[in-house]
Design an enzyme around this catalytic site. Structure first.
Site, mmCIF file in Angstrom:
data_model
loop_
_atom_site.group_PDB
_atom_site.id
_atom_site.type_symbol
_atom_site.label_atom_id
_atom_site.label_comp_id
_atom_site.label_asym_id
_atom_site.label_seq_id
_atom_site.Cartn_x
_atom_site.Cartn_y
_atom_site.Cartn_z
ATOM 1 N N GLU A 94 1.321 -1.539 0.242
ATOM 2 C CA GLU A 94 -0.221 0.001 0.188
ATOM 3 C C GLU A 94 0.604 1.177 -0.001
ATOM 4 O OE1 GLU A 94 -3.529 2.423 2.714
ATOM 5 O OE2 GLU A 94 -1.794 0.540 3.765
ATOM 6 N N GLU A 134 -12.106 2.406 5.556
ATOM 7 C CA GLU A 134 -10.756 3.346 6.531
ATOM 8 C C GLU A 134 -10.719 4.227 6.774
ATOM 9 O OE1 GLU A 134 -6.122 1.354 7.407
ATOM 10 O OE2 GLU A 134 -6.968 2.071 5.527
#
Length: 279
Positions: free
Chosen positions: A153, A256
């Site tokens: 990520e 998130e």
């Protein structure tokens, strides 16, 4: 429409962690993600998933440490945001990956995020790139034996200064260099907007390649609900729908974010007004 997974590490902060599964299911979520499962027994988590009809779609490998207590301490320390690109911690990285794979198998979770970690003072990213590639190649091989994907990520350096991986193009270059079909990018649109912008075109560019394994969303700049801030998420969800339909992508979009009303009882649920609008 995209399929949304509740991030239980950030959402429902007014509830004990194990009670957040029921809260997410009550709000209509069919899947969940979270940062780390290691403070809880595998069967305890499996029971919560099954009782609430939820699928586990993502969690992180340990950011450091090799047991529940040391993993929690590692995450709290400013210097530990992963070990995949950190020299001298190769054994720790491998132990953490095996622990994560054990949990993934028990939770029937298809993907694990491998955090890169921080570039030390006096080092450049290129100095540790060969180590990162070697660690990812090993981890992808171990994950493939157990039918799992591993993800990397890009994370913005405003939130995490000196994090090793920051850009989408660099992540895809690294995946190409590793050459493992089960290594994919975790494309967090919050981080992407802060570092690069031009988010819609990056979705159109990278999603058809098959190398995007998961999306995450949050409002920019404060990481609250997607309908707070500068990003037009209804439009971006439409882009994901359009491209996913064309290329056959069937992944999840993780929520998130930190609910703006999260300190209030039921605050997360109150802030989900963006969800039906996006649908």
């Amino acid at each position: 429409m995209p399929r949304f997974a509740a991030n239980l590490s950030m959402m429902y902060p007014d509830l004990p962690f194990l009670d957040r599964f029921e809260a997410a299911a009550g709000d209509g979520f069919k899947a969940v993600e979270f940062l780390f499962p290691y403070a809880f027994g595998k069967q305890e988590l499996v029971a919560r998933l099954k009782a609430n009809g939820l699928q586990q779609v993502l969690f992180n490998a340990p950011p450091g440490g090799t047991d529940a207590a040391s993993i929690a301490q590692a995450w709290d320390k400013a210097g530990d945001k992963g070990t995949a690109a950190v020299p001298g911690r190769e054994a720790e990285f491998r132990t953490g990956v095996q622990l994560a794979l054990d949990y993934a198998e028990a939770l029937d979770c298809p993907r694990i995020h491998l955090m890169a970690g921080l570039v030390a003072a006096g080092q450049e990213r290129e100095d540790v790139l060969p180590l990162y590639v070697d660690n990812l190649r090993w981890a992808a091989g171990e994950a493939a034996k157990r039918g799992r994907d591993v993800l990397i990520e890009p994370i913005n350096t405003r939130d995490v200064p000196r994090f090793f991986l920051n850009r989408q193009d660099r992540a895809h270059e690294i995946i190409a260099e590793v050459g493992a079909p089960n290594l994919k990018v975790q494309m967090d649109l919050y981080h992407c907007q802060i570092v690069e912008g031009d988010v819609a075109m990056k979705i159109r560019k990278y999603l058809p390649t098959g190398a995007v394994g998961h999306f995450q969303v949050a409002g920019v700049p404060e990481r609250h609900e997607p309908d707070i801030g500068e990003m037009n998420y209804p439009y971006l969800f439409g882009v994901i729908d359009e491209v996913a339909e064309a290329c056959g992508w069937e992944g999840w979009v993780g929520c998130e974010y930190r609910p703006k009303k999260g300190g209030e009882l039921g605050g997360t649920s109150t802030g989900l007004g963006w969800l039906p609008r996006s649908r």
